[in-house]
Design a protein around this motif. Structure first.
Motif, PDB file in Angstrom:
ATOM      1  N   ASP A 105      -7.200 -53.540 -31.021  1.00 18.76           N
ATOM      2  CA  ASP A 105      -7.212 -52.075 -31.012  1.00 18.76           C
ATOM      3  C   ASP A 105      -8.384 -51.556 -31.850  1.00 18.76           C
ATOM      4  N   VAL A 106      -8.971 -50.470 -31.384  1.00 19.44           N
ATOM      5  CA  VAL A 106     -10.048 -49.812 -32.124  1.00 19.44           C
ATOM      6  C   VAL A 106      -9.450 -48.600 -32.825  1.00 19.44           C
ATOM      7  N   ILE A 107      -9.475 -48.623 -34.154  1.00 16.54           N
ATOM      8  CA  ILE A 107      -8.802 -47.617 -34.962  1.00 16.54           C
ATOM      9  C   ILE A 107      -9.815 -46.760 -35.713  1.00 16.54           C
ATOM     10  N   ASP A 108      -9.536 -45.456 -35.757  1.00 12.36           N
ATOM     11  CA  ASP A 108     -10.363 -44.559 -36.557  1.00 12.36           C
ATOM     12  C   ASP A 108      -9.554 -43.318 -36.919  1.00 12.36           C
ATOM     13  N   ILE A 109     -10.037 -42.593 -37.913  1.00 12.81           N
ATOM     14  CA  ILE A 109      -9.482 -41.282 -38.264  1.00 12.81           C
ATOM     15  C   ILE A 109     -10.562 -40.256 -37.964  1.00 12.81           C
ATOM     16  N   ILE A 110     -10.250 -39.302 -37.089  1.00 11.25           N
ATOM     17  CA  ILE A 110     -11.269 -38.339 -36.663  1.00 11.25           C
ATOM     18  C   ILE A 110     -10.776 -36.911 -36.915  1.00 11.25           C
ATOM     19  N   ARG A 111     -11.728 -36.007 -36.984  1.00 15.03           N
ATOM     20  CA  ARG A 111     -11.372 -34.605 -37.173  1.00 15.03           C
ATOM     21  C   ARG A 111     -11.229 -33.927 -35.830  1.00 15.03           C
ATOM     22  N   VAL A 112     -10.073 -33.295 -35.630  1.00 13.58           N
ATOM     23  CA  VAL A 112      -9.799 -32.537 -34.417  1.00 13.58           C
ATOM     24  C   VAL A 112      -9.498 -31.106 -34.837  1.00 13.58           C
ATOM     25  N   VAL A 172      -9.113 -54.022 -35.013  1.00 16.01           N
ATOM     26  CA  VAL A 172      -8.033 -54.808 -35.610  1.00 16.01           C
ATOM     27  C   VAL A 172      -8.258 -56.283 -35.306  1.00 16.01           C
ATOM     28  N   GLU A 173      -8.206 -57.086 -36.345  1.00 17.70           N
ATOM     29  CA  GLU A 173      -8.510 -58.507 -36.214  1.00 17.70           C
ATOM     30  C   GLU A 173      -7.454 -59.248 -35.398  1.00 17.70           C
ATOM     31  N   GLU A 174      -7.822 -60.450 -34.973  1.00 18.67           N
ATOM     32  CA  GLU A 174      -6.909 -61.280 -34.182  1.00 18.67           C
ATOM     33  C   GLU A 174      -5.684 -61.649 -35.006  1.00 18.67           C
ATOM     34  N   ASN A 175      -4.529 -61.640 -34.341  1.00 17.19           N
ATOM     35  CA  ASN A 175      -3.248 -61.982 -34.977  1.00 17.19           C
ATOM     36  C   ASN A 175      -2.972 -61.112 -36.204  1.00 17.19           C
ATOM     37  N   SER A 176      -3.296 -59.839 -36.084  1.00 17.40           N
ATOM     38  CA  SER A 176      -3.130 -58.913 -37.210  1.00 17.40           C
ATOM     39  C   SER A 176      -2.560 -57.586 -36.741  1.00 17.40           C
ATOM     40  N   ILE A 177      -2.095 -56.796 -37.699  1.00 19.01           N
ATOM     41  CA  ILE A 177      -1.614 -55.450 -37.427  1.00 19.01           C
ATOM     42  C   ILE A 177      -2.277 -54.471 -38.390  1.00 19.01           C
ATOM     43  N   PHE A 178      -2.316 -53.220 -37.983  1.00 20.93           N
ATOM     44  CA  PHE A 178      -2.856 -52.141 -38.811  1.00 20.93           C
ATOM     45  C   PHE A 178      -1.701 -51.191 -39.106  1.00 20.93           C
ATOM     46  N   VAL A 179      -1.445 -50.927 -40.379  1.00 18.96           N
ATOM     47  CA  VAL A 179      -0.273 -50.125 -40.763  1.00 18.96           C
ATOM     48  C   VAL A 179      -0.689 -48.956 -41.639  1.00 18.96           C
ATOM     49  N   LEU A 180       0.060 -47.867 -41.524  1.00 19.32           N
ATOM     50  CA  LEU A 180      -0.161 -46.670 -42.333  1.00 19.32           C
ATOM     51  C   LEU A 180       1.175 -46.141 -42.837  1.00 19.32           C
ATOM     52  N   GLY A 181       1.152 -45.470 -43.989  1.00 23.72           N
ATOM     53  CA  GLY A 181       2.339 -44.788 -44.488  1.00 23.72           C
ATOM     54  C   GLY A 181       2.510 -43.448 -43.803  1.00 23.72           C
ATOM     55  N   ASP A 182       3.731 -42.950 -43.756  1.00 23.91           N
ATOM     56  CA  ASP A 182       3.983 -41.654 -43.115  1.00 23.91           C
ATOM     57  C   ASP A 182       3.482 -40.491 -43.960  1.00 23.91           C
ATOM     58  N   ASN A 183       3.395 -40.691 -45.254  1.00 21.59           N
ATOM     59  CA  ASN A 183       2.876 -39.664 -46.149  1.00 21.59           C
ATOM     60  C   ASN A 183       1.404 -39.980 -46.403  1.00 21.59           C
ATOM     61  N   ARG A 184       0.553 -39.588 -45.483  1.00 24.27           N
ATOM     62  CA  ARG A 184      -0.839 -40.020 -45.485  1.00 24.27           C
ATOM     63  C   ARG A 184      -1.609 -39.573 -46.723  1.00 24.27           C
TER      64      ARG A 184
END
Length: 236
Positions: A105-112, A172-184
């Motif tokens: 997965d390609v992950i980013d934080i963008i301004r909308v 996201v690297e192989e055999n990995s996950i990307f996680v975030l908290g709900d309270n960013r």
């Protein structure tokens, strides 16, 4: 001389005996089910208290901090999906976060417009579970706390350019996950630590016991409503 074992059947069962037999059988079955459920529960899940505000408002969503929500983590269930809440290990502690990305997965934080949002594989992800601050003194740009995640992720990307694609987005690297908290606005997660390999995955949160739920109500729901069946099925 022939010896025979003779069984004499009592065909004159009274209603009281029939009722007692029925109730005895029902009690026996329920006792077996309850015993199985409790043994399964204690063997498969680990009890963790949710400390801190990184998963607010999903957890610790009450005034004050005198009591803690609890989660029960299935340590055998590593079959996670987008949006699942998991516990992962850092070098110093175990943390509870939400899965938002998988290998490739390609992950980013963008301004909308006036918000920062999560982007996954070129699509903006609407996350209804994250914390929004509706205080009048908080401007629109800061209401979902994502600006902090944006800053943290940018710092991580600057320090790890080899993990980015040609567009400067994190893969996201192989055999990995990307996680975030709900309270960013108050969470140290993959925007700080980077991706977590599956080896760092302690397990998936299967059950939640909120601070205002009694032990009786919690175990009643787990056993009587058949939630223990989910625990059993998640072993496979």
């Amino acid at each position: 001389m022939n010896t025979k074992n003779v069984f004499k059947f009592n065909n004159k069962m009274t209603i009281s005996k029939i009722l007692l037999n029925f109730l005895g059988n029902v009690f026996f079955v329920y006792a077996l089910v309850i015993s199985f459920a409790l043994i399964l529960f204690s063997s498969v899940t680990i009890d963790c208290q949710v400390i801190g505000k990184s998963m607010y408002p999903t957890f610790n969503n009450y005034v004050g901090n005198t009591k803690l929500d609890e989660v029960f983590v299935n340590v055998y269930d590593k079959n996670v999906a987008y949006g699942d809440i998991v516990v992962v290990s850092t070098e110093s502690e175990d943390i509870i976060k939400r899965v938002v990305g998988f290998s490739g997965d390609v992950i980013d934080i963008i301004r909308v417009e006036n918000e920062y949002k999560l982007e996954r594989n070129g699509q903006v992800i609407e996350e209804k579970y994250i914390n929004y601050d509706y205080s009048p003194d908080v401007d629109a740009l800061h209401k979902n706390g994502m600006i902090e995640t944006f800053k943290q992720l940018n710092n991580y990307k600057n320090e790890n350019p080899e993990k980015l694609n040609a567009d400067g987005k994190l893969v996201v690297e192989e055999n990995s996950i990307f996680v975030l908290g709900d309270n960013r606005g108050d969470s140290k997660d993959s925007s700080v630590y980077g991706c977590f390999s599956y080896k760092k995955l302690v397990g998936k949160v299967e059950l939640i016991k909120y601070y205002n739920t009694s032990d009786f109500a919690f175990y009643y729901d787990y056993i009587i409503e058949g939630k223990f069946i989910t625990t059993f099925l998640n072993l496979f």
